[in-house]
Write a protein that holds these residues in place. Sequence first.
Motif, PDB file in Angstrom:
ATOM      1  N   GLY A 121      29.260  -9.214   7.813  1.00 21.78           N
ATOM      2  CA  GLY A 121      29.109  -8.478   6.557  1.00 21.78           C
ATOM      3  C   GLY A 121      29.684  -7.082   6.729  1.00 21.78           C
ATOM      4  O   GLY A 121      30.185  -6.732   7.815  1.00 21.78           O
ATOM      5  N   THR A 122      29.597  -6.258   5.673  1.00 25.78           N
ATOM      6  CA  THR A 122      30.153  -4.901   5.742  1.00 25.78           C
ATOM      7  C   THR A 122      29.542  -4.112   6.904  1.00 25.78           C
ATOM      8  O   THR A 122      30.246  -3.368   7.598  1.00 25.78           O
ATOM      9  CB  THR A 122      29.894  -4.171   4.406  1.00 25.78           C
ATOM     10  N   ILE A 123      28.232  -4.312   7.132  1.00 23.77           N
ATOM     11  CA  ILE A 123      27.568  -3.571   8.213  1.00 23.77           C
ATOM     12  C   ILE A 123      28.133  -3.982   9.576  1.00 23.77           C
ATOM     13  O   ILE A 123      28.392  -3.143  10.436  1.00 23.77           O
ATOM     14  CB  ILE A 123      26.035  -3.806   8.133  1.00 23.77           C
ATOM     15  N   ASP A 124      28.384  -5.275   9.765  1.00 25.20           N
ATOM     16  CA  ASP A 124      28.974  -5.741  11.032  1.00 25.20           C
ATOM     17  C   ASP A 124      30.363  -5.136  11.218  1.00 25.20           C
ATOM     18  O   ASP A 124      30.744  -4.734  12.308  1.00 25.20           O
ATOM     19  CB  ASP A 124      29.100  -7.269  11.036  1.00 25.20           C
ATOM     20  N   LYS A 125      31.119  -5.087  10.131  1.00 27.78           N
ATOM     21  CA  LYS A 125      32.491  -4.558  10.221  1.00 27.78           C
ATOM     22  C   LYS A 125      32.448  -3.091  10.636  1.00 27.78           C
ATOM     23  O   LYS A 125      33.156  -2.656  11.543  1.00 27.78           O
ATOM     24  CB  LYS A 125      33.216  -4.745   8.879  1.00 27.78           C
ATOM     25  N   LEU A 126      31.563  -2.318   9.981  1.00 21.33           N
ATOM     26  CA  LEU A 126      31.478  -0.893  10.313  1.00 21.33           C
ATOM     27  C   LEU A 126      30.961  -0.696  11.740  1.00 21.33           C
ATOM     28  O   LEU A 126      31.404   0.211  12.450  1.00 21.33           O
ATOM     29  CB  LEU A 126      30.575  -0.178   9.304  1.00 21.33           C
ATOM     30  N   GLU A 127      30.039  -1.552  12.167  1.00 19.69           N
ATOM     31  CA  GLU A 127      29.503  -1.408  13.529  1.00 19.69           C
ATOM     32  C   GLU A 127      30.537  -1.752  14.601  1.00 19.69           C
ATOM     33  O   GLU A 127      30.335  -1.461  15.773  1.00 19.69           O
ATOM     34  CB  GLU A 127      28.233  -2.272  13.698  1.00 19.69           C
ATOM     35  N   SER A 128      31.643  -2.363  14.205  1.00 18.94           N
ATOM     36  CA  SER A 128      32.700  -2.649  15.187  1.00 18.94           C
ATOM     37  C   SER A 128      33.455  -1.376  15.564  1.00 18.94           C
ATOM     38  O   SER A 128      34.222  -1.363  16.525  1.00 18.94           O
ATOM     39  CB  SER A 128      33.668  -3.705  14.642  1.00 18.94           C
ATOM     40  N   ILE A 129      33.243  -0.291  14.805  1.00 16.24           N
ATOM     41  CA  ILE A 129      33.901   0.987  15.123  1.00 16.24           C
ATOM     42  C   ILE A 129      33.027   1.725  16.137  1.00 16.24           C
ATOM     43  O   ILE A 129      31.827   1.901  15.902  1.00 16.24           O
ATOM     44  CB  ILE A 129      34.052   1.870  13.857  1.00 16.24           C
ATOM     45  N   GLN A 130      33.646   2.172  17.213  1.00 23.93           N
ATOM     46  CA  GLN A 130      32.898   2.852  18.264  1.00 23.93           C
ATOM     47  C   GLN A 130      32.050   4.001  17.700  1.00 23.93           C
ATOM     48  O   GLN A 130      32.577   4.853  16.968  1.00 23.93           O
ATOM     49  CB  GLN A 130      33.900   3.398  19.285  1.00 23.93           C
ATOM     50  N   GLY A 131      30.764   3.991  17.990  1.00 22.13           N
ATOM     51  CA  GLY A 131      29.861   5.089  17.616  1.00 22.13           C
ATOM     52  C   GLY A 131      29.301   5.016  16.210  1.00 22.13           C
ATOM     53  O   GLY A 131      28.373   5.757  15.873  1.00 22.13           O
ATOM     54  N   PHE A 132      29.824   4.164  15.366  1.00 22.47           N
ATOM     55  CA  PHE A 132      29.412   4.170  13.948  1.00 22.47           C
ATOM     56  C   PHE A 132      27.948   3.755  13.814  1.00 22.47           C
ATOM     57  O   PHE A 132      27.529   2.732  14.324  1.00 22.47           O
ATOM     58  CB  PHE A 132      30.295   3.244  13.109  1.00 22.47           C
ATOM     59  N   LYS A 133      27.195   4.589  13.074  1.00 19.97           N
ATOM     60  CA  LYS A 133      25.753   4.370  12.932  1.00 19.97           C
ATOM     61  C   LYS A 133      25.446   3.845  11.531  1.00 19.97           C
ATOM     62  O   LYS A 133      25.800   4.490  10.540  1.00 19.97           O
ATOM     63  CB  LYS A 133      25.066   5.730  13.119  1.00 19.97           C
ATOM     64  N   THR A 134      24.820   2.679  11.453  1.00 20.47           N
ATOM     65  CA  THR A 134      24.493   2.138  10.123  1.00 20.47           C
ATOM     66  C   THR A 134      23.007   2.280   9.815  1.00 20.47           C
ATOM     67  O   THR A 134      22.579   1.972   8.718  1.00 20.47           O
ATOM     68  CB  THR A 134      24.880   0.645  10.024  1.00 20.47           C
ATOM     69  N   GLU A 135      22.237   2.731  10.837  1.00 15.15           N
ATOM     70  CA  GLU A 135      20.804   2.968  10.572  1.00 15.15           C
ATOM     71  C   GLU A 135      20.621   4.440  10.307  1.00 15.15           C
ATOM     72  O   GLU A 135      20.705   5.265  11.222  1.00 15.15           O
ATOM     73  CB  GLU A 135      19.979   2.558  11.788  1.00 15.15           C
ATOM     74  N   LEU A 136      20.416   4.796   9.050  1.00 10.97           N
ATOM     75  CA  LEU A 136      20.248   6.204   8.690  1.00 10.97           C
ATOM     76  C   LEU A 136      18.847   6.383   8.121  1.00 10.97           C
ATOM     77  O   LEU A 136      18.351   5.494   7.422  1.00 10.97           O
ATOM     78  CB  LEU A 136      21.264   6.606   7.617  1.00 10.97           C
ATOM     79  N   SER A 137      18.227   7.528   8.392  1.00 10.21           N
ATOM     80  CA  SER A 137      16.936   7.806   7.744  1.00 10.21           C
ATOM     81  C   SER A 137      17.233   8.078   6.269  1.00 10.21           C
ATOM     82  O   SER A 137      18.387   8.371   5.904  1.00 10.21           O
ATOM     83  CB  SER A 137      16.288   9.038   8.383  1.00 10.21           C
ATOM     84  N   SER A 138      16.220   8.026   5.418  1.00 10.41           N
ATOM     85  CA  SER A 138      16.451   8.259   3.983  1.00 10.41           C
ATOM     86  C   SER A 138      17.078   9.632   3.782  1.00 10.41           C
ATOM     87  O   SER A 138      17.990   9.795   2.969  1.00 10.41           O
ATOM     88  CB  SER A 138      15.159   8.241   3.184  1.00 10.41           C
ATOM     89  N   GLN A 139      16.595  10.633   4.566  1.00  9.92           N
ATOM     90  CA  GLN A 139      17.120  11.987   4.378  1.00  9.92           C
ATOM     91  C   GLN A 139      18.589  12.061   4.795  1.00  9.92           C
ATOM     92  O   GLN A 139      19.411  12.649   4.082  1.00  9.92           O
ATOM     93  CB  GLN A 139      16.263  12.988   5.168  1.00  9.92           C
ATOM     94  N   GLU A 140      18.922  11.441   5.936  1.00  8.98           N
ATOM     95  CA  GLU A 140      20.327  11.458   6.397  1.00  8.98           C
ATOM     96  C   GLU A 140      21.225  10.796   5.348  1.00  8.98           C
ATOM     97  O   GLU A 140      22.318  11.282   5.035  1.00  8.98           O
ATOM     98  CB  GLU A 140      20.466  10.636   7.691  1.00  8.98           C
ATOM     99  N   PHE A 141      20.740   9.682   4.810  1.00  6.79           N
ATOM    100  CA  PHE A 141      21.504   8.926   3.814  1.00  6.79           C
ATOM    101  C   PHE A 141      21.784   9.819   2.585  1.00  6.79           C
ATOM    102  O   PHE A 141      22.934   9.968   2.156  1.00  6.79           O
ATOM    103  CB  PHE A 141      20.703   7.682   3.416  1.00  6.79           C
ATOM    104  N   ILE A 142      20.721  10.437   2.078  1.00  6.62           N
ATOM    105  CA  ILE A 142      20.856  11.278   0.881  1.00  6.62           C
ATOM    106  C   ILE A 142      21.744  12.493   1.186  1.00  6.62           C
ATOM    107  O   ILE A 142      22.637  12.843   0.409  1.00  6.62           O
ATOM    108  CB  ILE A 142      19.458  11.674   0.352  1.00  6.62           C
ATOM    109  N   ASP A 143      21.549  13.120   2.351  1.00  9.43           N
ATOM    110  CA  ASP A 143      22.368  14.293   2.724  1.00  9.43           C
ATOM    111  C   ASP A 143      23.845  13.900   2.806  1.00  9.43           C
ATOM    112  O   ASP A 143      24.720  14.647   2.358  1.00  9.43           O
ATOM    113  CB  ASP A 143      21.928  14.858   4.085  1.00  9.43           C
ATOM    114  N   ASN A 144      24.124  12.745   3.412  1.00  9.31           N
ATOM    115  CA  ASN A 144      25.530  12.318   3.531  1.00  9.31           C
ATOM    116  C   ASN A 144      26.164  12.097   2.164  1.00  9.31           C
ATOM    117  O   ASN A 144      27.313  12.467   1.944  1.00  9.31           O
ATOM    118  CB  ASN A 144      25.637  11.032   4.361  1.00  9.31           C
ATOM    119  N   VAL A 145      25.413  11.472   1.243  1.00  8.41           N
ATOM    120  CA  VAL A 145      25.989  11.241  -0.082  1.00  8.41           C
ATOM    121  C   VAL A 145      26.214  12.590  -0.785  1.00  8.41           C
ATOM    122  O   VAL A 145      27.266  12.820  -1.388  1.00  8.41           O
ATOM    123  CB  VAL A 145      25.122  10.316  -0.966  1.00  8.41           C
ATOM    124  N   ASN A 146      25.237  13.502  -0.666  1.00  7.82           N
ATOM    125  CA  ASN A 146      25.416  14.801  -1.321  1.00  7.82           C
ATOM    126  C   ASN A 146      26.605  15.565  -0.731  1.00  7.82           C
ATOM    127  O   ASN A 146      27.377  16.188  -1.441  1.00  7.82           O
ATOM    128  CB  ASN A 146      24.139  15.641  -1.212  1.00  7.82           C
TER     129      ASN A 146
END
Length: 418
Positions: A121-146
């Motif tokens: 899935g999209t998460i597996d694809k992104l996790e194939s990139i070295q270092g890419f983090k798909t587990e974000l806290s709610s705050q990290e998620f919201i901060d990144n979008v902002n």
Amino acid sequence: MNMVQLFEKKKQGLELSQAEIQYFVEGYTTGSIPDYQASSLLMAIRLLGMSDDETFYLTKAMIESGDVIDLTSIEGFKIDKHSTGGGVGDKVTLVVTPIIAALGIPVAKFSGKGLGITGGGTIDKLESIQGFKTELSSQEFIDNVNQHKIAVAGQTGNLVPADKKLYALRDVTGTVDSIPLIAASIMSKKIASGADGIVLDVKCGSGAFMKTQEEAQRLADTMTAIGEKLGRKVIAHISDMDNPLGKMIGNKLEVVEAYALLSGRLEETHEDLVDECVVIASLMYQIAAGVNEAEATAAVKGVLADGSAAAKFEEFIVAQGGVVSDIVQNDTAHKVAVTAVSEGTVETINALLVGEASVSLGAGRLTKESKLDYDAGIQLIAKKGDHVTNGDTIAYLYSNQPIDEETINKIQQAYTIA
Ligand code: URA
């Protein structure tokens, strides 16, 4: 109320009430209704269908089974997209999300891991990139979008727990391919994820759950009606899934292709993928910005041409800890060239067979526990409409485990050369 009463009503062709559907969803999620009773009701729904009201109540009860994400602290109209599954080589999310973010529209997306023939899935694809983090806290998620206008994260633990249990049961009881069950499963997750607008990419064809245009249209209409009743803007687009999308199938390979497309290296991709991404991104921009199709399409092509979509993709990868220079095709221990066994024009490439071959190479999971080979996959050299002669290379297979004859034959069989 008990499940036997629900079976009796369903057998007589009567509609279940909102309270009865809530009773079923709550009871199954919390464990008071056993698998055998839930399976029986799911099969009745698979065979007899559900009315629009029943499907709506099912979706609502599923949403209420867990947390609902609050995105109100993100400014602007939040847009999401979802593909109904069966997308072999479907890396559209990887391409359209940075395009939309580059246009200034916040993309707050929760995605899943892949299971079965569609590969990762999209998460597996992104996790194939070295270092890419798909587990974000709610705050990290919201901060990144902002800050970056884009974040893509794995689904959190308690988002629609009813779907996790029901989907696992449907998977082993032959009840996945039901329009009301698919509609409720997808829409409950999309609504609980908090977006204001949703573009649904309804896949139709051999690799998809919906095999005919008519079924795909019914699924599209059902999901759109549910979304609108719950106050969301929804557009559905039906796309062909008889053939794999683009040239690459496999987790890292698909990220490499998506990055090439965004960077304007169009020789590394195929026009079917480019066209599909432009259509989906344009629909997302239309509902988010309230512009017409021509304006939206021009805007999408604009950020592709001036490099801002590619720059946004790089910014997004870095923001979630990924290393952009790692987005390259790695060598695998085994590589096999598959050759054409006849001369003619490629009439079709069976997506189902290609998907199955990619799973055998290690690019997809057969069970939730399977470990992925991120670099494994398939590169399609000949696509629909290309002319090939006997012995021409039509595809390359990549894997870190030995590649068997059966997988090679599967790719040869997938090609109809006329
Ligand atoms: N994708 C989902 O999330 N649910 C379904 O039921 C089918 C595809």
